[in-house]
Design a protein around this motif. Structure first.
Motif, PDB file in Angstrom:
ATOM      1  N   THR A 177      29.272  51.478  13.122  1.00 33.34           N
ATOM      2  CA  THR A 177      28.729  51.294  11.777  1.00 33.34           C
ATOM      3  C   THR A 177      27.207  51.318  11.819  1.00 33.34           C
ATOM      4  N   ASP A 178      26.615  51.620  10.685  1.00 35.70           N
ATOM      5  CA  ASP A 178      25.183  51.479  10.478  1.00 35.70           C
ATOM      6  C   ASP A 178      24.910  51.686   8.993  1.00 35.70           C
ATOM      7  N   GLN A 227      29.479  53.968   7.130  1.00 35.92           N
ATOM      8  CA  GLN A 227      28.152  53.660   6.622  1.00 35.92           C
ATOM      9  C   GLN A 227      28.206  52.383   5.798  1.00 35.92           C
ATOM     10  N   VAL A 228      27.509  51.363   6.253  1.00 37.52           N
ATOM     11  CA  VAL A 228      27.503  50.070   5.579  1.00 37.52           C
ATOM     12  C   VAL A 228      26.918  50.237   4.180  1.00 37.52           C
ATOM     13  N   GLY A 229      27.621  49.678   3.196  1.00 33.18           N
ATOM     14  CA  GLY A 229      27.201  49.805   1.816  1.00 33.18           C
ATOM     15  C   GLY A 229      27.827  50.978   1.107  1.00 33.18           C
ATOM     16  N   VAL A 230      28.429  51.892   1.876  1.00 32.63           N
ATOM     17  CA  VAL A 230      29.109  53.060   1.299  1.00 32.63           C
ATOM     18  C   VAL A 230      30.592  53.018   1.641  1.00 32.63           C
ATOM     19  N   ASP A 231      30.898  52.830   2.917  1.00 37.82           N
ATOM     20  CA  ASP A 231      32.279  52.767   3.384  1.00 37.82           C
ATOM     21  C   ASP A 231      32.701  51.319   3.594  1.00 37.82           C
ATOM     22  N   GLU A 232      33.963  51.057   3.368  1.00 39.71           N
ATOM     23  CA  GLU A 232      34.496  49.717   3.589  1.00 39.71           C
ATOM     24  C   GLU A 232      34.875  49.539   5.053  1.00 39.71           C
ATOM     25  N   VAL A 233      34.440  48.429   5.633  1.00 43.46           N
ATOM     26  CA  VAL A 233      34.854  48.085   6.991  1.00 43.46           C
ATOM     27  C   VAL A 233      36.212  47.386   6.885  1.00 43.46           C
ATOM     28  N   PRO A 234      37.272  47.975   7.429  1.00 41.55           N
ATOM     29  CA  PRO A 234      38.605  47.399   7.234  1.00 41.55           C
ATOM     30  C   PRO A 234      38.753  46.026   7.878  1.00 41.55           C
TER      31      PRO A 234
END
Length: 352
Positions: free
Chosen positions: A203-204, A223-230
């Motif tokens: 991630t970043d 991408q942090v803020g765009v993609d969800e971290v499961p």
């Protein structure tokens, strides 16, 4: 001789300093490259790294490589390529007898944690103890070898995940999340894969670091803020960003009875962290500080895996040190930035 010297906040100079002489049990090196670490950036940009304040002129640099110039004992021939273990250890304490990197009273190259400060290796010449020297394989270019110290940090972080209940390392066959794709995060991707991870996701907040993470082997990126971290999706999380909010994300991302290792340094101050997932999942959370002896494994891995060298994105001359430090501070454009220490690499034209 010439050296880079930090005098305080935003005050980095090229200066003439006394030429050191090697005594008994020491070796004098001609330095080739110095990698710019986050601690170096803090000393330059803020005049301090956490609680360690620059109170006297400080030569930065602990991610260094060079060649032997003189060895009074005659064991190492002039021109022998080497890197360093940058630590000297203090006094053993109960409970950490096997972990000298945690003993109080030690020192680290390029650090204001001691008085007088422990001078680093961003200079033309450096004298160190013989037991700090690590001879490099002849086919390992010095530019790539400059990653040995930060790769050792990443390998130690993976090792701190420990063993599973069946006695195998937690990382073996694991789905791993690397939080933060700066230089340490990139090397954590490589370290986890080398230690047997089945899959690594990185991630970043920026796209450039994520591209670099895929180049060193990340199967996918978020991408942090765009993609969800499961949530609950990872056996092991290596938190390398040092961003306090990312700690909460790491605790949410790890599975039940999974492991989180905090590799990135966080501010030495109270910050809110959501511990509820840590409790409800019976997760293990461990800290990771520098490294013990993983620099030897790092050298072997760098020799075996040339692709790790892609973590180095810039090599800039020491006379342009301020530009080099500014470049290293801009993670949109840079991974690891090396300072060319006045032409100390005898194979400077070779591929990294």
């Amino acid at each position: 001789m010439r050296a880079l010297v930090i005098h305080g906040k935003d005050d980095l100079r090229v200066e003439e300093v006394p030429t050191p002489e090697a005594g008994e049990g020491q070796v004098r090196l001609r330095m080739a490259y110095g990698g710019i670490c986050g601690s170096d950036l803090h000393y330059w940009a803020h005049g301090a790294n956490g609680e360690f304040v620059v109170r006297e002129p400080l030569v930065p640099g602990h991610e260094v490589v060079g060649v032997v110039e003189t060895d009074p004992a005659g064991e190492l021939a002039p021109g022998t390529p080497v890197t360093l273990h940058p630590a000297t250890f203090g006094t053993s304490q109960p409970g950490v007898e096997d972990a000298p990197h945690l003993w109080p009273g030690g020192a680290y190259l390029g650090s204001a944690s001691t008085t007088p400060h422990t001078q680093g290796g961003m200079s033309e010449l450096l004298v160190v103890r013989r037991d700090q020297v690590r001879v490099l394989p002849a086919d390992l270019p010095l530019r790539r070898a400059a990653l040995a110290e930060p790769l050792a940090v990443a390998l130690h972080g993976v090792a701190m995940a420990g063993l599973a209940l069946d006695g195998t390392p937690v990382v073996e066959g694991a789905r791993v999340l690397v939080s933060g794709s700066g230089p340490i995060g990139l090397l954590a991707v490589a370290a986890a894969l080398a230690r047997g991870a089945a899959e690594v996701v990185a991630t970043d907040v920026l796209t450039g670091p994520l591209e670099r993470a895929r180049a060193v082997g990340a199967a996918s990126t978020l991408q942090v803020g765009v993609d969800e971290v499961p949530a609950g999706a990872f056996d092991l999380v290596l938190e390398c960003s040092g961003v306090p909010a990312a700690v909460s994300t790491a605790l949410a991302a790890v599975r039940r009875r999974g492991t989180v290792v905090q590799v990135g340094m966080v501010p030495n101050e109270p910050r809110p962290v959501n511990l509820a997932p840590f409790i409800s999942k019976e997760a293990t959370v461990r800290g990771s500080f520098r490294f013990l002896d993983e620099v030897d494994e790092a050298v072997r891995l760098l020799a075996a895996e040339p692709g790790i060298g892609s973590v180095v994105t810039h090599v800039l001359p020491a006379d342009d040190a301020v530009v080099a430090f500014r470049t290293a501070a801009d993670s949109t454009v840079s991974g690891k930035v090396l300072v060319d220490l006045w032409g100390g690499d005898p194979a400077a034209g070779a591929a990294a």
